[in-house]
Design a protein around this motif. Structure first.
Motif, PDB file in Angstrom:
ATOM      1  N   ALA A  32       0.852  -1.195   0.000  1.00  0.00           N
ATOM      2  CA  ALA A  32       0.000   0.000   0.000  1.00  0.00           C
ATOM      3  C   ALA A  32       0.881   1.235   0.000  1.00  0.00           C
ATOM      4  O   ALA A  32       2.050   1.185   0.388  1.00  0.00           O
ATOM      5  N   ARG A  33       0.307   2.324  -0.440  1.00  0.00           N
ATOM      6  CA  ARG A  33       0.970   3.614  -0.277  1.00  0.00           C
ATOM      7  C   ARG A  33       0.697   4.109   1.142  1.00  0.00           C
ATOM      8  O   ARG A  33      -0.392   3.897   1.681  1.00  0.00           O
ATOM      9  N   SER A  34       1.685   4.761   1.725  1.00  0.00           N
ATOM     10  CA  SER A  34       1.513   5.249   3.100  1.00  0.00           C
ATOM     11  C   SER A  34       0.307   6.171   3.220  1.00  0.00           C
ATOM     12  O   SER A  34      -0.428   6.132   4.221  1.00  0.00           O
ATOM     13  N   LYS A  35       0.073   6.976   2.206  1.00  0.00           N
ATOM     14  CA  LYS A  35      -1.033   7.928   2.281  1.00  0.00           C
ATOM     15  C   LYS A  35      -2.403   7.256   2.230  1.00  0.00           C
ATOM     16  O   LYS A  35      -3.418   7.874   2.565  1.00  0.00           O
ATOM     17  N   ASP A  36      -2.432   5.978   1.822  1.00  0.00           N
ATOM     18  CA  ASP A  36      -3.699   5.257   1.801  1.00  0.00           C
ATOM     19  C   ASP A  36      -4.064   4.679   3.162  1.00  0.00           C
ATOM     20  O   ASP A  36      -5.174   4.170   3.347  1.00  0.00           O
ATOM     21  N   VAL A  37      -3.110   4.709   4.098  1.00  0.00           N
ATOM     22  CA  VAL A  37      -3.365   4.182   5.449  1.00  0.00           C
ATOM     23  C   VAL A  37      -3.390   5.377   6.397  1.00  0.00           C
ATOM     24  O   VAL A  37      -2.385   5.746   7.009  1.00  0.00           O
ATOM     25  N   SER A  59      -1.162   6.934  17.437  1.00  0.00           N
ATOM     26  CA  SER A  59       0.226   7.395  17.577  1.00  0.00           C
ATOM     27  C   SER A  59       0.947   7.472  16.242  1.00  0.00           C
ATOM     28  O   SER A  59       2.068   7.970  16.160  1.00  0.00           O
ATOM     29  N   GLY A  60       0.314   6.951  15.178  1.00  0.00           N
ATOM     30  CA  GLY A  60       0.915   7.003  13.851  1.00  0.00           C
ATOM     31  C   GLY A  60       1.588   5.728  13.411  1.00  0.00           C
ATOM     32  O   GLY A  60       2.039   5.624  12.263  1.00  0.00           O
ATOM     33  N   ALA A  61       1.669   4.722  14.270  1.00  0.00           N
ATOM     34  CA  ALA A  61       2.295   3.448  13.912  1.00  0.00           C
ATOM     35  C   ALA A  61       1.370   2.634  13.011  1.00  0.00           C
ATOM     36  O   ALA A  61       0.148   2.674  13.149  1.00  0.00           O
ATOM     37  N   VAL A  62       1.970   1.898  12.065  1.00  0.00           N
ATOM     38  CA  VAL A  62       1.200   1.044  11.161  1.00  0.00           C
ATOM     39  C   VAL A  62       1.439  -0.413  11.534  1.00  0.00           C
ATOM     40  O   VAL A  62       2.576  -0.835  11.768  1.00  0.00           O
ATOM     41  N   PRO A 122       5.459  -8.622  10.042  1.00  0.00           N
ATOM     42  CA  PRO A 122       6.410  -7.514  10.190  1.00  0.00           C
ATOM     43  C   PRO A 122       6.091  -6.422   9.166  1.00  0.00           C
ATOM     44  O   PRO A 122       5.750  -6.718   8.008  1.00  0.00           O
ATOM     45  N   VAL A 123       6.165  -5.186   9.591  1.00  0.00           N
ATOM     46  CA  VAL A 123       5.800  -4.078   8.711  1.00  0.00           C
ATOM     47  C   VAL A 123       6.773  -2.920   8.887  1.00  0.00           C
ATOM     48  O   VAL A 123       7.233  -2.647  10.004  1.00  0.00           O
ATOM     49  N   ARG A 124       7.093  -2.258   7.789  1.00  0.00           N
ATOM     50  CA  ARG A 124       7.939  -1.072   7.805  1.00  0.00           C
ATOM     51  C   ARG A 124       7.416  -0.071   6.783  1.00  0.00           C
ATOM     52  O   ARG A 124       6.789  -0.447   5.791  1.00  0.00           O
ATOM     53  N   GLU A 125       7.720   1.195   7.040  1.00  0.00           N
ATOM     54  CA  GLU A 125       7.356   2.251   6.093  1.00  0.00           C
ATOM     55  C   GLU A 125       8.618   2.908   5.545  1.00  0.00           C
ATOM     56  O   GLU A 125       9.508   3.268   6.315  1.00  0.00           O
ATOM     57  N   ARG A 126       8.660   3.041   4.231  1.00  0.00           N
ATOM     58  CA  ARG A 126       9.770   3.746   3.607  1.00  0.00           C
ATOM     59  C   ARG A 126       9.386   4.132   2.176  1.00  0.00           C
ATOM     60  O   ARG A 126       8.606   3.435   1.533  1.00  0.00           O
ATOM     61  N   TYR A 127       9.923   5.245   1.718  1.00  0.00           N
ATOM     62  CA  TYR A 127       9.722   5.723   0.345  1.00  0.00           C
ATOM     63  C   TYR A 127       8.244   5.979   0.025  1.00  0.00           C
ATOM     64  O   TYR A 127       7.830   5.937  -1.132  1.00  0.00           O
ATOM     65  N   VAL A 132       5.404  -5.073   3.889  1.00  0.00           N
ATOM     66  CA  VAL A 132       5.211  -6.176   4.825  1.00  0.00           C
ATOM     67  C   VAL A 132       6.146  -7.324   4.438  1.00  0.00           C
ATOM     68  O   VAL A 132       6.620  -7.399   3.303  1.00  0.00           O
ATOM     69  N   PHE A 133       6.396  -8.188   5.411  1.00  0.00           N
ATOM     70  CA  PHE A 133       7.224  -9.375   5.181  1.00  0.00           C
ATOM     71  C   PHE A 133       6.307 -10.579   5.313  1.00  0.00           C
ATOM     72  O   PHE A 133       6.029 -11.040   6.421  1.00  0.00           O
ATOM     73  N   PRO A 134       5.801 -11.130   4.214  1.00  0.00           N
ATOM     74  CA  PRO A 134       4.796 -12.193   4.297  1.00  0.00           C
ATOM     75  C   PRO A 134       5.357 -13.586   4.569  1.00  0.00           C
ATOM     76  O   PRO A 134       4.591 -14.517   4.805  1.00  0.00           O
ATOM     77  N   GLY A 135       6.685 -13.744   4.558  1.00  0.00           N
ATOM     78  CA  GLY A 135       7.291 -15.052   4.749  1.00  0.00           C
ATOM     79  C   GLY A 135       7.616 -15.360   6.199  1.00  0.00           C
ATOM     80  O   GLY A 135       6.902 -14.966   7.123  1.00  0.00           O
TER      81      GLY A 135
END
Length: 361
Positions: A32-37, A59-62, A122-127, A132-135
């Protein structure tokens, strides 16, 4: 593999049908795009048929959870964010970001222990994307996100892409890596003459370099702004470097008379359905800012229009390839370009069998 090798890998002749090979889940994938969440809201994402509920807390965490309530299987993406928890919309069961149930509002005392909860990814935001890490989650910490320094640099302006394409992700890798298909874009790029300068391959990558020489003809105005002629008016050809570094793909354009890229593209093809005959393409196009302040902003609408036209033509072609595969029930391609045979081997070797599908030569 040595540079400019034209030898076909032995695996290619006896390899499985690539369109029956799934993408490997042990990597970071944008969903997803960050702006969509938005803060305090949910978003329904998907990876290879696995539904994922994204939500951003106050708090802003995804966080990313398996998109089902452990109670009655209603999608958690239909739920309500309250502070740092996510409540199912049906019976208000509350979930923490780790997927554990924190509250069942009407649970009587003395009742047997409720289910633990659902899977958390696991989830991270960048760019500007949510990855997400689905494995295997134990591999998430040691698996790096792609490093894209130019996408945050003040020297570049970045364009984001997010589009669904109805084809197996491998068709996308082949399309971008094989620059011989420029005839498809003759109405947008003019008569471009791509010349393969050489390529290198390895167990997880294929990289090719092309010389793009303008051959005249009418082309989209945005094409000139992205090519070597650029906003500055250079007339030198471009060297285009395309690389599949599993599972991502990049492209850079460097004018022959320069050593800095005019633009850089990064893309990820994320399967949506379990059969992986559809993918969501997430892309970032970083364009070098010209010396004249504000000029890139004036050119931006033309560049955006050009990139959308090129993408639409590519999508038309790869979706036609997928329809042919669906109709024929197998891959009947007669590929003659060694570079594409190599990238197929890389995608086969690093992928995984699709569940429920026979992988036959």
């Amino acid at each position: 593999m040595t540079e400019d090798s034209g030898q076909r890998h032995p695996q290619t002749a006896s390899g499985a049908d690539l369109r029956r090979v799934g993408i490997h889940p042990d990597f970071w994938y944008p969903v997803a795009r960050s702006k969509d969440v938005s803060r305090g809201r949910t978003f329904a994402a998907v990876f290879a048929g696995e539904r994922i509920a994204l939500y951003r807390t106050e708090s802003g965490a995804v966080f990313a959870l398996e998109d089902r309530c452990a109670h009655r299987q209603v999608p958690l993406s239909m739920g309500v964010v309250e502070g740092e928890t996510l409540r199912c919309c049906y019976h208000a069961w509350a979930y923490r970001g780790n997927g554990h149930i924190s509250q069942i509002p009407y649970l009587p005392k003395g009742v047997s222990r409720p289910p633990r909860g659902v899977r958390a990814f696991p989830v991270r935001e960048r760019y500007g994307f949510v990855f997400v890490f689905p494995g295997d989650r134990e591999r998430a910490e040691t698996t790096p996100l792609p490093e894209l320094p130019e996408f945050a640099a003040p020297t570049h302006k970045t364009m984001t892409f997010s589009r669904t394409v109805r084809c197996h992700y491998s068709f996308m890798h082949e399309n971008l890596l094989d620059m011989n298909h420029q005839f498809l874009h003759r109405g947008v790029l003019g008569r471009i003459k791509p010349e393969l300068l050489g390529y290198e391959t390895g167990s997880r990558f294929v990289e090719a370099r092309y010389l793009f020489v303008p051959g005249g003809g009418k082309k989209d105005r945005g094409a000139g702004l992205l090519s070597a002629e650029g906003i500055g008016g250079s007339t030198s050809p471009d060297v285009i470097t395309v690389r599949t570094e599993y599972p991502y793909q990049t492209l850079q354009a460097v004018p022959v008379k320069d050593d800095q890229p005019a633009f850089s593209l990064w893309v990820a093809y994320v399967p949506k359905d379990a059969e992986q005959r559809m993918n969501h393409t997430f892309g970032l196009l970083a364009i070098a800012r010209p010396p004249v302040p504000g000029l890139i902003e004036l050119a931006w609408p033309f560049i955006r229009r050009f990139t959308e036209r090129v993408f639409a033509e590519d999508r038309m072609a790869v979706e036609a390839e997928q329809r042919a595969w669906d109709e024929q029930g197998e891959d009947r391609n007669h590929e003659v370009f060694p570079l594409i045979l190599h990238v197929r081997d890389v995608l086969r070797a690093n992928g995984v069998p699709l569940e429920g599908q026979a992988v036959t030569p």
